[in-house]
Design a protein around this motif. Structure first.
Motif, PDB file in Angstrom:
ATOM      1  N   HIS A   6       0.873  -1.160   0.000  1.00 45.92           N
ATOM      2  CA  HIS A   6       0.000   0.000   0.000  1.00 45.92           C
ATOM      3  C   HIS A   6       0.912   1.212   0.000  1.00 45.92           C
ATOM      4  N   ARG A   7       0.731   2.119  -0.920  1.00 43.71           N
ATOM      5  CA  ARG A   7       1.606   3.286  -0.950  1.00 43.71           C
ATOM      6  C   ARG A   7       0.798   4.535  -1.305  1.00 43.71           C
ATOM      7  N   ASN A   8       1.139   5.597  -0.656  1.00 43.32           N
ATOM      8  CA  ASN A   8       0.598   6.911  -0.988  1.00 43.32           C
ATOM      9  C   ASN A   8       1.718   7.923  -0.830  1.00 43.32           C
ATOM     10  N   THR A   9       1.406   9.153  -0.889  1.00 42.39           N
ATOM     11  CA  THR A   9       2.457  10.177  -0.830  1.00 42.39           C
ATOM     12  C   THR A   9       3.123  10.249   0.528  1.00 42.39           C
ATOM     13  N   ARG A  10       2.473   9.713   1.583  1.00 44.81           N
ATOM     14  CA  ARG A  10       3.010   9.831   2.924  1.00 44.81           C
ATOM     15  C   ARG A  10       3.641   8.554   3.465  1.00 44.81           C
ATOM     16  N   SER A  11       3.122   7.406   3.068  1.00 41.64           N
ATOM     17  CA  SER A  11       3.593   6.172   3.708  1.00 41.64           C
ATOM     18  C   SER A  11       3.562   4.977   2.763  1.00 41.64           C
ATOM     19  N   VAL A  12       4.273   3.929   3.220  1.00 40.51           N
ATOM     20  CA  VAL A  12       4.310   2.652   2.515  1.00 40.51           C
ATOM     21  C   VAL A  12       4.064   1.569   3.550  1.00 40.51           C
ATOM     22  N   SER A  13       3.190   0.620   3.217  1.00 40.32           N
ATOM     23  CA  SER A  13       2.927  -0.506   4.123  1.00 40.32           C
ATOM     24  C   SER A  13       2.706  -1.764   3.308  1.00 40.32           C
ATOM     25  N   LEU A  14       2.820  -2.874   3.981  1.00 41.92           N
ATOM     26  CA  LEU A  14       2.666  -4.164   3.318  1.00 41.92           C
ATOM     27  C   LEU A  14       1.214  -4.606   3.309  1.00 41.92           C
ATOM     28  N   THR A  15       0.788  -5.161   2.182  1.00 45.92           N
ATOM     29  CA  THR A  15      -0.500  -5.839   2.165  1.00 45.92           C
ATOM     30  C   THR A  15      -0.332  -7.177   2.873  1.00 45.92           C
ATOM     31  N   GLU A  16      -1.430  -7.882   3.081  1.00 45.36           N
ATOM     32  CA  GLU A  16      -1.344  -9.198   3.721  1.00 45.36           C
ATOM     33  C   GLU A  16      -0.501 -10.141   2.864  1.00 45.36           C
ATOM     34  N   ALA A  17      -0.744 -10.113   1.558  1.00 46.86           N
ATOM     35  CA  ALA A  17       0.029 -10.963   0.657  1.00 46.86           C
ATOM     36  C   ALA A  17       1.495 -10.533   0.646  1.00 46.86           C
ATOM     37  N   GLY A  18       1.695  -9.201   0.690  1.00 38.21           N
ATOM     38  CA  GLY A  18       3.062  -8.689   0.698  1.00 38.21           C
ATOM     39  C   GLY A  18       3.819  -9.119   1.941  1.00 38.21           C
ATOM     40  N   ASP A  19       3.126  -9.105   3.095  1.00 35.29           N
ATOM     41  CA  ASP A  19       3.772  -9.509   4.344  1.00 35.29           C
ATOM     42  C   ASP A  19       4.138 -10.994   4.314  1.00 35.29           C
ATOM     43  N   GLN A  20       3.248 -11.821   3.792  1.00 38.90           N
ATOM     44  CA  GLN A  20       3.523 -13.254   3.689  1.00 38.90           C
ATOM     45  C   GLN A  20       4.729 -13.509   2.774  1.00 38.90           C
ATOM     46  N   LEU A  21       4.733 -12.824   1.635  1.00 41.05           N
ATOM     47  CA  LEU A  21       5.861 -13.002   0.708  1.00 41.05           C
ATOM     48  C   LEU A  21       7.154 -12.516   1.352  1.00 41.05           C
ATOM     49  N   PHE A  22       7.104 -11.396   2.046  1.00 43.44           N
ATOM     50  CA  PHE A  22       8.293 -10.841   2.698  1.00 43.44           C
ATOM     51  C   PHE A  22       8.868 -11.831   3.713  1.00 43.44           C
ATOM     52  N   GLN A  23       7.999 -12.433   4.543  1.00 40.54           N
ATOM     53  CA  GLN A  23       8.474 -13.382   5.547  1.00 40.54           C
ATOM     54  C   GLN A  23       9.109 -14.610   4.905  1.00 40.54           C
ATOM     55  N   ARG A  24       8.621 -15.014   3.727  1.00 39.14           N
ATOM     56  CA  ARG A  24       9.150 -16.204   3.055  1.00 39.14           C
ATOM     57  C   ARG A  24      10.465 -15.923   2.322  1.00 39.14           C
ATOM     58  N   VAL A  25      10.533 -14.792   1.632  1.00 42.84           N
ATOM     59  CA  VAL A  25      11.686 -14.585   0.742  1.00 42.84           C
ATOM     60  C   VAL A  25      12.833 -13.825   1.405  1.00 42.84           C
ATOM     61  N   ARG A  26      12.556 -13.107   2.491  1.00 43.05           N
ATOM     62  CA  ARG A  26      13.627 -12.323   3.119  1.00 43.05           C
ATOM     63  C   ARG A  26      14.825 -13.197   3.526  1.00 43.05           C
ATOM     64  N   PRO A  27      14.615 -14.329   4.233  1.00 44.31           N
ATOM     65  CA  PRO A  27      15.776 -15.157   4.590  1.00 44.31           C
ATOM     66  C   PRO A  27      16.542 -15.663   3.357  1.00 44.31           C
ATOM     67  N   ALA A  28      15.800 -16.004   2.290  1.00 47.45           N
ATOM     68  CA  ALA A  28      16.458 -16.519   1.083  1.00 47.45           C
ATOM     69  C   ALA A  28      17.305 -15.441   0.412  1.00 47.45           C
ATOM     70  N   VAL A  29      16.760 -14.229   0.325  1.00 48.01           N
ATOM     71  CA  VAL A  29      17.512 -13.133  -0.288  1.00 48.01           C
ATOM     72  C   VAL A  29      18.751 -12.809   0.538  1.00 48.01           C
ATOM     73  N   GLN A  30      18.609 -12.808   1.858  1.00 41.46           N
ATOM     74  CA  GLN A  30      19.762 -12.540   2.722  1.00 41.46           C
ATOM     75  C   GLN A  30      20.825 -13.632   2.584  1.00 41.46           C
ATOM     76  N   GLU A  31      20.385 -14.892   2.486  1.00 37.03           N
ATOM     77  CA  GLU A  31      21.327 -15.997   2.333  1.00 37.03           C
ATOM     78  C   GLU A  31      22.063 -15.911   1.002  1.00 37.03           C
ATOM     79  N   LEU A  32      21.336 -15.557  -0.064  1.00 37.66           N
ATOM     80  CA  LEU A  32      21.984 -15.398  -1.366  1.00 37.66           C
ATOM     81  C   LEU A  32      23.008 -14.270  -1.334  1.00 37.66           C
ATOM     82  N   ALA A  33      22.653 -13.174  -0.681  1.00 37.27           N
ATOM     83  CA  ALA A  33      23.583 -12.045  -0.583  1.00 37.27           C
ATOM     84  C   ALA A  33      24.836 -12.449   0.194  1.00 37.27           C
ATOM     85  N   ALA A  34      24.636 -13.204   1.279  1.00 39.70           N
ATOM     86  CA  ALA A  34      25.783 -13.661   2.074  1.00 39.70           C
ATOM     87  C   ALA A  34      26.663 -14.610   1.271  1.00 39.70           C
ATOM     88  N   ALA A  35      26.017 -15.462   0.444  1.00 42.77           N
ATOM     89  CA  ALA A  35      26.780 -16.401  -0.382  1.00 42.77           C
ATOM     90  C   ALA A  35      27.644 -15.659  -1.391  1.00 42.77           C
TER      91      ALA A  35
END
Length: 307
Positions: free
Chosen positions: A57-86
Motif C-alpha cells: 500500500h503506498r501513498n504520498t506519505r507512507s508505505v505498508s505491506l498488504t497481507e500478501a506482501g507480508d507473507q511473501l516478505f516473511q518467506r523470501v527475506r531469509p532466502a535473499v539474505q542468504e543469497l547475498a551472504a553467499a
C-alpha cells in the motif's frame, strides 16, 4: 507444469521488494541498493504485475505491506539474505586464497625453490595447503591431478606454461680422492667404460640413464656400469664419497662435497649446459587464487636466489 525457476529479473525484483519492505521507505531503500527511487518503484511494480498480487500500500506519505506482501516478505527475506551472504563469501574467497595446491617437484629443485618459501608462504596464506610430491619421475601433470610442477626444461610438455626459475645446469662426473688414487683418473668420457660408475635410473625406467657429454658442440652419450644402480642421486653421490666409484650429478649437489675435498670434479671440458628448472602448469583462463599465490611466491624466491 513449467519449472518454477527464478529468472535474473525475478531476483532483482525480489531484492528490491525486500529492501522496501524492510525500511517501508522507497528513498531509503533506493539509497541502500544504489538505484533511483523511480527505478526501484518500477522493479516492485514489475514484481506485482508478474505475480498478479498487490504487495504494497503506498501513498504520498507512507508505505505498508498488504497481507500478501507480508507473507511473501516473511518467506523470501531469509532466502535473499542468504543469497547475498553467499555472494559476499564467494567474493571474499576469491580475494583471500583458500584451498589446496598440489605440486610435483624434482627433489633437488625442492631444496632450491620450495623449502625457502614454506614458512613465508604459510605466514602470508594461512588458509592454503601445499600438497607436495617429491620425486624425479616425469609424470603427466594433468592426469596426475597436479596443479603445477617444478622440473628441468628438457621434460616439459609444449602445451604447458613454463616459467624459468634459475640458470642453465651442468652435470659433472665426480669421484673421491681415495678412488682416484686406487683406480686412476679418466681423461675422456670414453675412459669411463673401464671405471666403476655409480649409475642412476629415472624413476619408472628399467635401464640406467646414459651419461651425457658435449664435444665439438655435439652431445653424445656414454653407457656406464658399476657396482650400484640407484634412483636417488644424493644416495649415489654419497656412495662416491665413500670411494665406491664415479658419480654423475648436478653442480648444486656436488658443490658441498667438492668444497670440503670429499669429491673431485672430472671431465669438466665435456660437461655442457642444459635447461635448468622451470615452474610449469596447464594454461587456463581463470586461475584459482591459491595457485596464483603459489606461482607468485615461487617466482619471488627464484628472483631472490638470482640476485
Amino acid at each position: 507444469m513449467s519449472d518454477p525457476l527464478l529468472s535474473t529479473s525475478d531476483f532483482g525484483q525480489l531484492r528490491a521488494f525486500v529492501a522496501v519492505a524492510e525500511s517501508l521507505n522507497f528513498s531509503r531503500a533506493a539509497e541502500k541498493l544504489g538505484v533511483s527511487s523511480s527505478a526501484l518503484s518500477q522493479l516492485v511494480r514489475g514484481l506485482e504485475e508478474r505475480i498478479g498480487v498487490r504487495l504494497l500500500h503506498r501513498n504520498t506519505r507512507s508505505v505498508s505491506l498488504t497481507e500478501a506482501g507480508d507473507q511473501l516478505f516473511q518467506r523470501v527475506r531469509p532466502a535473499v539474505q542468504e543469497l547475498a551472504a553467499a555472494f559476499v563469501q564467494t567474493r571474499e574467497r576469491g580475494a583471500r586464497p583458500v584451498g589446496i595446491v598440489r605440486i610435483h617437484c624434482f627433489r633437488t629443485a625442492a631444496t632450491l625453490f620450495l623449502r625457502p618459501l614454506l614458512r613465508p608462504f604459510h605466514d602470508a596464506y594461512p588458509d592454503v595447503v601445499l600438497d607436495i610430491t617429491l620425486d624425479d619421475e616425469v609424470v603427466d601433470i594433468v592426469a596426475g591431478g597436479y596443479d603445477a610442477a617444478i622440473r628441468i626444461g628438457e621434460v616439459i610438455d609444449q602445451d604447458m606454461v613454463a616459467i624459468r626459475l634459475g640458470p642453465d645446469l651442468r652435470q659433472i662426473a665426480v669421484a673421491s680422492p681415495d678412488y682416484l688414487a686406487r683406480c686412476g683418473t679418466p681423461r675422456h668420457p670414453r675412459d669411463l667404460a673401464s671405471h666403476r660408475c655409480i649409475a642412476w635410473r629415472w624413476p619408472g625406467h628399467e635401464k640406467p640413464y646414459k651419461w651425457e657429454f658435449v664435444e665439438d658442440e655435439k652431445w653424445f652419450e656414454v653407457a656406464v656400469e658399476g657396482p650400484v644402480i640407484t634412483n636417488l642421486k644424493d644416495f649415489g653421490l654419497q656412495a662416491a664419497v665413500d670411494g665406491l666409484g664415479i658419480a654423475f650429478a648436478s653442480e648444486q649437489l656436488i658443490a658441498p662435497h667438492v668444497a670440503a675435498g670429499r669429491l673431485v670434479k672430472l671431465l669438466e671440458p665435456w660437461s655442457g649446459l642444459f635447461p635448468g628448472y622451470y615452474l610449469c602448469y596447464p594454461a587456463q583462463r581463470q586461475m584459482a587464487p591459491p595457485l596464483r599465490a603459489f606461482i607468485d611466491s615461487v617466482r619471488s624466491i627464484s628472483k631472490e636466489s638470482a640476485d
